[in-house]
Design a protein around this motif. Structure first.
Motif, mmCIF file in Angstrom:
data_model
loop_
_atom_site.group_PDB
_atom_site.id
_atom_site.type_symbol
_atom_site.label_atom_id
_atom_site.label_comp_id
_atom_site.label_asym_id
_atom_site.label_seq_id
_atom_site.Cartn_x
_atom_site.Cartn_y
_atom_site.Cartn_z
ATOM 1 N N ARG A 136 0.771 -1.296 0.038
ATOM 2 C CA ARG A 136 0.169 -0.247 0.229
ATOM 3 C C ARG A 136 0.791 1.317 -0.128
ATOM 4 N N PRO A 137 1.669 1.390 -1.058
ATOM 5 C CA PRO A 137 2.332 2.741 -1.118
ATOM 6 C C PRO A 137 1.457 3.981 -1.057
ATOM 7 N N THR A 138 1.794 5.087 -0.607
ATOM 8 C CA THR A 138 1.217 6.353 -0.463
ATOM 9 C C THR A 138 1.918 7.410 -1.182
ATOM 10 N N PRO A 139 1.413 8.455 -1.704
ATOM 11 C CA PRO A 139 2.021 9.464 -2.282
ATOM 12 C C PRO A 139 3.302 10.152 -1.626
ATOM 13 N N ILE A 140 3.274 9.974 -0.139
ATOM 14 C CA ILE A 140 4.019 10.696 0.411
ATOM 15 C C ILE A 140 5.548 10.140 0.429
ATOM 16 N N GLU A 141 6.360 10.982 0.129
ATOM 17 C CA GLU A 141 7.888 10.625 0.119
ATOM 18 C C GLU A 141 8.300 10.409 1.528
ATOM 19 N N VAL A 142 9.415 9.469 1.637
ATOM 20 C CA VAL A 142 10.123 9.315 2.790
ATOM 21 C C VAL A 142 10.834 10.615 3.257
ATOM 22 N N GLU A 143 11.370 11.286 2.367
ATOM 23 C CA GLU A 143 12.055 12.649 2.494
ATOM 24 C C GLU A 143 11.282 13.507 3.355
ATOM 25 N N ALA A 144 10.047 13.622 2.772
ATOM 26 C CA ALA A 144 9.392 14.647 3.558
ATOM 27 C C ALA A 144 8.616 14.263 5.094
ATOM 28 N N VAL A 145 8.869 13.165 5.582
ATOM 29 C CA VAL A 145 8.637 12.975 6.997
ATOM 30 C C VAL A 145 9.849 12.120 7.855
ATOM 31 N N LEU A 146 10.769 11.788 7.270
ATOM 32 C CA LEU A 146 11.955 11.214 7.797
ATOM 33 C C LEU A 146 13.098 11.386 6.964
ATOM 34 N N GLU A 147 13.535 12.648 6.826
ATOM 35 C CA GLU A 147 14.688 13.019 5.779
ATOM 36 C C GLU A 147 15.760 12.201 6.075
ATOM 37 N N ALA A 148 16.310 12.282 7.315
ATOM 38 C CA ALA A 148 17.481 11.573 7.566
ATOM 39 C C ALA A 148 17.596 9.970 7.018
ATOM 40 N N TRP A 149 16.285 9.445 6.951
ATOM 41 C CA TRP A 149 16.436 8.089 6.462
ATOM 42 C C TRP A 149 15.863 7.976 5.146
ATOM 43 N N ALA A 150 15.853 9.090 4.328
ATOM 44 C CA ALA A 150 15.484 8.959 2.818
ATOM 45 C C ALA A 150 16.333 8.408 1.971
ATOM 46 N N GLU A 151 17.759 8.561 2.238
ATOM 47 C CA GLU A 151 18.718 7.828 1.264
ATOM 48 C C GLU A 151 18.811 6.371 1.514
ATOM 49 N N LEU A 152 18.438 5.890 2.564
ATOM 50 C CA LEU A 152 18.189 4.573 2.838
ATOM 51 C C LEU A 152 16.905 3.712 2.281
ATOM 52 N N ALA A 153 15.957 4.672 1.875
ATOM 53 C CA ALA A 153 14.846 4.138 1.591
ATOM 54 C C ALA A 153 14.895 3.508 -0.020
#
Length: 192
Positions: free
Chosen positions: A48-65
């Motif tokens: 169930r992917p959402t349109p919300i980017e990981v970077e928008a809510v957990l910026e520090a983890w975005a590179e690992l997503a």
């Protein structure tokens, strides 16, 4: 609940919604079970992917997503909370990795309070979930008796499937026997 049912833990396995399951929260859902014991069951919906980017809510983890690098709706419970899963490939999975707790095999929960750089070298792709799916003691067993779910083995790639919308069909397709045929079940049987 019988002692036999209680002794079997489905943690690390997948629940795959049967076509008979009518709850819209779980239509064609593939749920990875994180905990299953006498206190109940907890899992996350993997597709169930959402349109919300990981970077928008957990910026520090975005590179690992992993791709797609969006937050997934893990289930209908506690949508304001986040949890993350990641695969620790190779031999590291056998050892303790700080900030990662094994769920099953190479799949584990990531401590989002830990610094991402602590885990960056160890993790395969990370997937972030908003919310989770939960069942009270005995509730999942009742749903299984009603024919709402198939219980199948998970594979590490299920957590980071690059095309999550196709996960329901691909998990069913890899099963043996009649269960593989369910993958061909039409989205809308009335159109047949």
């Amino acid at each position: 609940m019988s002692a036999m049912t209680q002794a079997v833990s489905f943690a690390g396995r997948l629940l795959v919604a049967t076509p008979a399951l009518t709850d819209p929260n779980f239509d064609r859902a593939v749920v990875l079970l994180l905990d299953h014991d006498e206190e109940g069951t907890l899992g996350v919906v993997l597709n169930r992917p959402t349109p919300i980017e990981v970077e928008a809510v957990l910026e520090a983890w975005a590179e690992l997503a992993g791709a797609p690098a969006v937050v997934f709706q893990g289930g209908p419970v506690a949508l304001d909370s986040a949890l993350a899963l990641a695969v620790v490939p190779g031999e590291q999975a056998a050892e303790a990795v700080l900030g990662w707790r094994r769920v099953h095999g190479a799949i584990g929960l990531v401590d989002l309070e830990a610094p991402p750089e602590l885990l960056a070298a160890e993790l395969g792709s990370l997937r972030v979930f908003a919310g989770y799916a939960g069942w009270a003691p005995g509730q999942l067993e009742d749903e299984l008796l009603e024919g709402a779910w198939y219980v199948v083995e998970s594979e590490p790639g299920d957590v980071s499937a690059p095309d999550p919308e196709r996960l329901w069909r691909s998990v069913l397709r890899r099963q043996r026997g009649e269960l593989a045929m369910v993958a061909t079940y039409p989205d809308d049987p009335s159109l047949n």
